[in-house]
Design a protein around this motif. Structure first.
Motif, PDB file in Angstrom:
ATOM      1  N   LEU A 109      27.985 -19.032 -48.817  1.00  0.00           N
ATOM      2  CA  LEU A 109      27.097 -19.195 -48.160  1.00  0.00           C
ATOM      3  C   LEU A 109      26.343 -18.747 -49.218  1.00  0.00           C
ATOM      4  N   GLU A 110      26.916 -17.521 -49.164  1.00  0.00           N
ATOM      5  CA  GLU A 110      26.250 -16.126 -49.876  1.00  0.00           C
ATOM      6  C   GLU A 110      25.163 -16.843 -51.377  1.00  0.00           C
ATOM      7  N   LEU A 111      26.407 -17.235 -52.353  1.00  0.00           N
ATOM      8  CA  LEU A 111      25.751 -17.765 -53.429  1.00  0.00           C
ATOM      9  C   LEU A 111      25.186 -19.848 -53.202  1.00  0.00           C
ATOM     10  N   LEU A 112      25.196 -20.062 -52.467  1.00  0.00           N
ATOM     11  CA  LEU A 112      24.029 -20.692 -52.062  1.00  0.00           C
ATOM     12  C   LEU A 112      22.318 -20.439 -51.859  1.00  0.00           C
ATOM     13  N   ASP A 113      22.601 -19.227 -50.936  1.00  0.00           N
ATOM     14  CA  ASP A 113      21.518 -18.371 -50.660  1.00  0.00           C
ATOM     15  C   ASP A 113      20.484 -17.648 -52.017  1.00  0.00           C
ATOM     16  N   MET A 114      21.499 -17.176 -52.902  1.00  0.00           N
ATOM     17  CA  MET A 114      21.161 -16.366 -54.084  1.00  0.00           C
ATOM     18  C   MET A 114      20.559 -17.360 -54.785  1.00  0.00           C
ATOM     19  N   VAL A 115      21.302 -18.777 -54.852  1.00  0.00           N
ATOM     20  CA  VAL A 115      20.477 -19.994 -56.023  1.00  0.00           C
ATOM     21  C   VAL A 115      19.431 -20.649 -54.934  1.00  0.00           C
ATOM     22  N   GLY A 116      18.924 -20.467 -53.596  1.00  0.00           N
ATOM     23  CA  GLY A 116      18.051 -20.858 -52.808  1.00  0.00           C
ATOM     24  C   GLY A 116      18.322 -22.693 -52.936  1.00  0.00           C
ATOM     25  N   ALA A 117      19.532 -22.555 -52.929  1.00  0.00           N
ATOM     26  CA  ALA A 117      19.732 -24.357 -52.934  1.00  0.00           C
ATOM     27  C   ALA A 117      19.861 -25.209 -51.484  1.00  0.00           C
ATOM     28  N   VAL A 118      19.886 -24.002 -50.828  1.00  0.00           N
ATOM     29  CA  VAL A 118      19.458 -24.578 -48.948  1.00  0.00           C
ATOM     30  C   VAL A 118      19.374 -23.807 -48.665  1.00  0.00           C
ATOM     31  N   GLY A 152      16.705 -22.873 -44.187  1.00  0.00           N
ATOM     32  CA  GLY A 152      16.254 -23.771 -43.238  1.00  0.00           C
ATOM     33  C   GLY A 152      17.550 -23.107 -41.930  1.00  0.00           C
ATOM     34  N   PRO A 153      16.513 -23.337 -40.682  1.00  0.00           N
ATOM     35  CA  PRO A 153      17.268 -23.458 -39.494  1.00  0.00           C
ATOM     36  C   PRO A 153      19.246 -23.533 -39.792  1.00  0.00           C
ATOM     37  N   GLU A 154      19.154 -24.755 -40.209  1.00  0.00           N
ATOM     38  CA  GLU A 154      20.649 -25.734 -40.468  1.00  0.00           C
ATOM     39  C   GLU A 154      21.302 -24.376 -41.244  1.00  0.00           C
ATOM     40  N   MET A 155      20.877 -23.780 -42.540  1.00  0.00           N
ATOM     41  CA  MET A 155      21.377 -22.650 -43.446  1.00  0.00           C
ATOM     42  C   MET A 155      21.581 -21.719 -41.794  1.00  0.00           C
ATOM     43  N   GLU A 156      20.686 -21.193 -41.289  1.00  0.00           N
ATOM     44  CA  GLU A 156      21.156 -19.941 -40.299  1.00  0.00           C
ATOM     45  C   GLU A 156      22.107 -20.583 -39.217  1.00  0.00           C
ATOM     46  N   LEU A 157      21.938 -21.226 -38.884  1.00  0.00           N
ATOM     47  CA  LEU A 157      22.589 -21.673 -37.822  1.00  0.00           C
ATOM     48  C   LEU A 157      24.602 -22.137 -38.589  1.00  0.00           C
ATOM     49  N   ILE A 158      24.733 -22.035 -39.742  1.00  0.00           N
ATOM     50  CA  ILE A 158      26.173 -22.130 -40.456  1.00  0.00           C
ATOM     51  C   ILE A 158      26.643 -21.017 -40.867  1.00  0.00           C
ATOM     52  N   SER A 159      25.067 -20.331 -41.157  1.00  0.00           N
ATOM     53  CA  SER A 159      25.766 -18.536 -41.668  1.00  0.00           C
ATOM     54  C   SER A 159      26.492 -18.480 -40.758  1.00  0.00           C
ATOM     55  N   GLY A 160      25.366 -18.293 -39.451  1.00  0.00           N
ATOM     56  CA  GLY A 160      25.459 -17.394 -37.353  1.00  0.00           C
ATOM     57  C   GLY A 160      26.789 -17.797 -37.117  1.00  0.00           C
ATOM     58  N   SER A 161      27.081 -18.926 -37.738  1.00  0.00           N
ATOM     59  CA  SER A 161      28.708 -19.603 -36.261  1.00  0.00           C
ATOM     60  C   SER A 161      29.822 -19.178 -37.470  1.00  0.00           C
ATOM     61  N   VAL A 162      29.250 -19.188 -38.791  1.00  0.00           N
ATOM     62  CA  VAL A 162      31.189 -17.982 -39.804  1.00  0.00           C
ATOM     63  C   VAL A 162      31.300 -17.016 -39.879  1.00  0.00           C
ATOM     64  N   GLY A 163      30.005 -16.621 -39.345  1.00  0.00           N
ATOM     65  CA  GLY A 163      29.741 -14.755 -39.260  1.00  0.00           C
ATOM     66  C   GLY A 163      30.252 -14.638 -38.425  1.00  0.00           C
ATOM     67  N   SER A 164      30.376 -14.787 -36.892  1.00  0.00           N
ATOM     68  CA  SER A 164      30.566 -15.232 -35.434  1.00  0.00           C
ATOM     69  C   SER A 164      32.656 -15.381 -35.583  1.00  0.00           C
ATOM     70  N   ALA A 165      32.799 -16.498 -36.794  1.00  0.00           N
ATOM     71  CA  ALA A 165      33.846 -16.908 -36.376  1.00  0.00           C
ATOM     72  C   ALA A 165      34.549 -15.465 -36.788  1.00  0.00           C
ATOM     73  N   GLY A 166      34.342 -15.599 -37.946  1.00  0.00           N
ATOM     74  CA  GLY A 166      34.708 -13.916 -38.981  1.00  0.00           C
ATOM     75  C   GLY A 166      35.209 -13.142 -37.631  1.00  0.00           C
ATOM     76  N   ALA A 167      33.830 -12.583 -37.650  1.00  0.00           N
ATOM     77  CA  ALA A 167      33.956 -10.939 -36.098  1.00  0.00           C
ATOM     78  C   ALA A 167      35.004 -11.655 -35.499  1.00  0.00           C
ATOM     79  N   ARG A 168      35.476 -12.698 -35.200  1.00  0.00           N
ATOM     80  CA  ARG A 168      36.789 -12.535 -33.978  1.00  0.00           C
ATOM     81  C   ARG A 168      37.676 -12.619 -34.617  1.00  0.00           C
ATOM     82  N   ILE A 169      37.444 -12.944 -35.383  1.00  0.00           N
ATOM     83  CA  ILE A 169      39.039 -13.520 -35.651  1.00  0.00           C
ATOM     84  C   ILE A 169      39.880 -12.002 -36.206  1.00  0.00           C
ATOM     85  N   ARG A 170      38.540 -11.075 -36.986  1.00  0.00           N
ATOM     86  CA  ARG A 170      38.909 -10.140 -36.667  1.00  0.00           C
ATOM     87  C   ARG A 170      39.294  -9.125 -35.283  1.00  0.00           C
TER      88      ARG A 170
END
Length: 198
Positions: free
Chosen positions: A31-40, A42-60
């Motif tokens: 997701l960070e790579l996609l953000d760096m190149v501006g491939a995706v 909008g709100p969809e990217m924010e939703l995915i990024s937030g969800s992945v961040g939340s999942a990673g935090a809960r697993i830790r």
């Protein structure tokens, strides 16, 4: 549940968290790579990024709460950063009121107690975690509490009248893990506050 069961539960928790953290980390990097190149964008990217961040935090967080323990110290900044990441996805704010590094097995007990408090605060609230020479105290405060009397009245023993659900497993693990460390759990219930000591 005996000490052997606790050890087995810890090993299972460690294995699951270990196996999940790598793919979630890879998704985050992608997701960070996609953000760096501006491939995706909008709100969809924010939703995915937030969800992945939340999942990673809960697993830790789960890795400490349910994983195998040791006397290896965890520093204040490491614990505070982890709790801040977990807070972003929830309604409960956590105050880690310790300044010194503490052994991982004691942080494990604090995290299990935190999860018990969270279960009583479905509308949000605040949890304060502190420790002194006499032991640890984890207190959840909220305007509205939803107390399961069977869980809280038997939190010290782990002997419950009703069968536990997966969302309640922390109530069984807390007294067993504490006993394995030579500690006893005490619970207090109020109208706007729940407290666990060990």
């Amino acid at each position: 549940m005996g000490a052997t069961d606790v050890n087995l539960a810890e090993l299972i928790g460690s294995r699951i968290c270990h196996d999940l953290i790598s793919p979630i980390g890879a998704i985050t990097n992608g997701l960070e790579l996609l953000d760096m190149v501006g491939a995706v964008q909008g709100p969809e990217m924010e939703l995915i990024s937030g969800s992945v961040g939340s999942a990673g935090a809960r697993i830790r967080f789960f890795r400490v709460a349910f994983g195998s323990t040791s006397d290896q110290p965890l520093g204040r900044s490491e614990v505070a950063e982890l709790l801040k990441d977990v807070e972003r996805a929830g309604r409960v704010r956590v105050n880690w009121n310790l300044t010194e590094a503490v052994p991982r097995n004691q942080v494990k007990l604090a995290f299990l107690a935190l999860m018990c408090c969270e279960s009583a605060m479905p509308f949000g609230g605040q949890v304060d975690i502190s420790a002194s020479d006499t032991g640890w105290q984890v207190t959840g405060t909220a305007d509205k509490l939803n107390i399961d009397n069977d869980l809280w009245k038997n939190a010290a023993t782990g002997n419950f009248a009703n069968k536990l659900t997966p969302a309640q497993v922390q109530f069984a693990l807390l007294p067993e893990t504490a006993a394995a460390m030579g500690r006893r759990v005490a619970a207090e219930i109020g109208t706007t506050r729940v407290t666990l000591r060990f």
